[in-house]
Write a protein that holds these residues in place. Structure first.
Motif, PDB file in Angstrom:
ATOM      1  N   VAL A   1       0.966  -1.291  -0.126  1.00  0.00           N
ATOM      2  CA  VAL A   1      -0.011  -0.203  -0.070  1.00  0.00           C
ATOM      3  C   VAL A   1       0.833   1.190  -0.024  1.00  0.00           C
ATOM      4  N   GLN A   2       0.808   2.297  -0.787  1.00  0.00           N
ATOM      5  CA  GLN A   2       1.437   3.365  -1.066  1.00  0.00           C
ATOM      6  C   GLN A   2       0.528   4.566  -1.018  1.00  0.00           C
ATOM      7  N   LEU A   3       1.080   5.788  -0.652  1.00  0.00           N
ATOM      8  CA  LEU A   3       0.378   7.058  -0.828  1.00  0.00           C
ATOM      9  C   LEU A   3       1.079   7.572  -2.200  1.00  0.00           C
ATOM     10  N   GLN A   4       0.010   8.013  -3.056  1.00  0.00           N
ATOM     11  CA  GLN A   4       0.273   8.651  -4.229  1.00  0.00           C
ATOM     12  C   GLN A   4      -0.218   9.814  -4.344  1.00  0.00           C
ATOM     13  N   ALA A   5       0.685  10.907  -4.622  1.00  0.00           N
ATOM     14  CA  ALA A   5       0.249  12.325  -4.418  1.00  0.00           C
ATOM     15  C   ALA A   5       0.365  12.928  -6.115  1.00  0.00           C
ATOM     16  N   SER A   6      -0.404  13.894  -6.398  1.00  0.00           N
ATOM     17  CA  SER A   6      -0.742  14.551  -7.866  1.00  0.00           C
ATOM     18  C   SER A   6      -0.949  16.081  -7.339  1.00  0.00           C
ATOM     19  N   GLY A   7      -0.807  16.708  -8.577  1.00  0.00           N
ATOM     20  CA  GLY A   7      -1.487  17.932  -8.694  1.00  0.00           C
ATOM     21  C   GLY A   7      -0.424  19.211  -8.638  1.00  0.00           C
ATOM     22  N   GLY A   8       0.871  18.850  -8.687  1.00  0.00           N
ATOM     23  CA  GLY A   8       1.771  19.928  -8.389  1.00  0.00           C
ATOM     24  C   GLY A   8       1.959  20.387  -9.836  1.00  0.00           C
ATOM     25  N   GLY A   9       2.735  21.581  -9.884  1.00  0.00           N
ATOM     26  CA  GLY A   9       3.103  22.141 -11.350  1.00  0.00           C
ATOM     27  C   GLY A   9       3.547  23.633 -11.208  1.00  0.00           C
ATOM     28  N   LEU A  10       3.587  24.209 -12.288  1.00  0.00           N
ATOM     29  CA  LEU A  10       3.771  25.670 -12.179  1.00  0.00           C
ATOM     30  C   LEU A  10       2.867  26.787 -12.252  1.00  0.00           C
ATOM     31  N   VAL A  11       2.869  27.607 -11.509  1.00  0.00           N
ATOM     32  CA  VAL A  11       1.933  28.696 -11.374  1.00  0.00           C
ATOM     33  C   VAL A  11       2.482  30.017 -11.047  1.00  0.00           C
ATOM     34  N   GLN A  12       1.677  31.056 -11.582  1.00  0.00           N
ATOM     35  CA  GLN A  12       2.386  32.391 -11.173  1.00  0.00           C
ATOM     36  C   GLN A  12       2.017  32.915  -9.914  1.00  0.00           C
ATOM     37  N   THR A  13       2.400  33.711  -9.448  1.00  0.00           N
ATOM     38  CA  THR A  13       2.199  34.439  -7.994  1.00  0.00           C
ATOM     39  C   THR A  13       0.743  34.948  -7.958  1.00  0.00           C
ATOM     40  N   GLY A  14       0.378  34.447  -7.051  1.00  0.00           N
ATOM     41  CA  GLY A  14      -1.335  34.912  -6.942  1.00  0.00           C
ATOM     42  C   GLY A  14      -2.254  33.634  -7.439  1.00  0.00           C
ATOM     43  N   GLY A  15      -1.720  32.715  -8.057  1.00  0.00           N
ATOM     44  CA  GLY A  15      -2.523  31.639  -8.643  1.00  0.00           C
ATOM     45  C   GLY A  15      -2.782  30.548  -7.594  1.00  0.00           C
ATOM     46  N   SER A  16      -3.395  29.687  -7.969  1.00  0.00           N
ATOM     47  CA  SER A  16      -3.907  28.391  -7.223  1.00  0.00           C
ATOM     48  C   SER A  16      -3.591  27.030  -8.012  1.00  0.00           C
ATOM     49  N   LEU A  17      -3.179  26.090  -7.040  1.00  0.00           N
ATOM     50  CA  LEU A  17      -3.246  24.760  -7.264  1.00  0.00           C
ATOM     51  C   LEU A  17      -4.058  23.966  -6.261  1.00  0.00           C
TER      52      LEU A  17
END
Length: 115
Positions: A1-17
């Motif tokens: 069983v493992q934890l799997q993360a997703s959703g990172g990336g490049l964003v400008q200041t003030g942005g959202s992820l």
């Protein structure tokens, strides 16, 4: 069983992820789930955590900007990050701890905030 993360990336200041983390298999007894981050040259630090009862804890640097949530039935944890700043740039790791004090770490996902 493992934890799997997703959703990172490049964003400008003030942005959202939005980061998401889930177990690859079935697991029970998860008490704490949370997110840590590690910037280059710095120690890994807690960003936010949440208990199975929904009690949350945030680092001062992210209060009011980040929101942690979890689905106890699915053993998933998300981190909504708003008003991102360059100092939020780091590798983000999801984390879980069971009532028997077993700890699980995700593989890390890179968040880069450009100025």
């Amino acid at each position: 069983v493992q934890l799997q993360a997703s959703g990172g990336g490049l964003v400008q200041t003030g942005g959202s992820l939005r980061l998401a983390c889930a177990f690859s298999g079935t697991i029970s007894g998860i008490n704490y789930m949370g997110w840590f981050r590690q910037a280059p040259g710095r120690q890994r630090e807690l960003v936010a955590s949440i208990t199975s009862g929904g009690r949350t804890n945030y680092a001062e640097a992210v209060k009011g900007r980040f929101t942690i949530s979890r689905d106890n039935a699915k053993n998933t944890v998300d981190l909504q990050m708003n008003s991102l700043k360059p100092e939020d740039t780091a590798v983000y790791y999801c984390h879980a701890q069971t009532v028997r004090l077993l700890r699980y770490w995700g593989q890390g996902t890179l968040v880069t905030v450009s100025s």
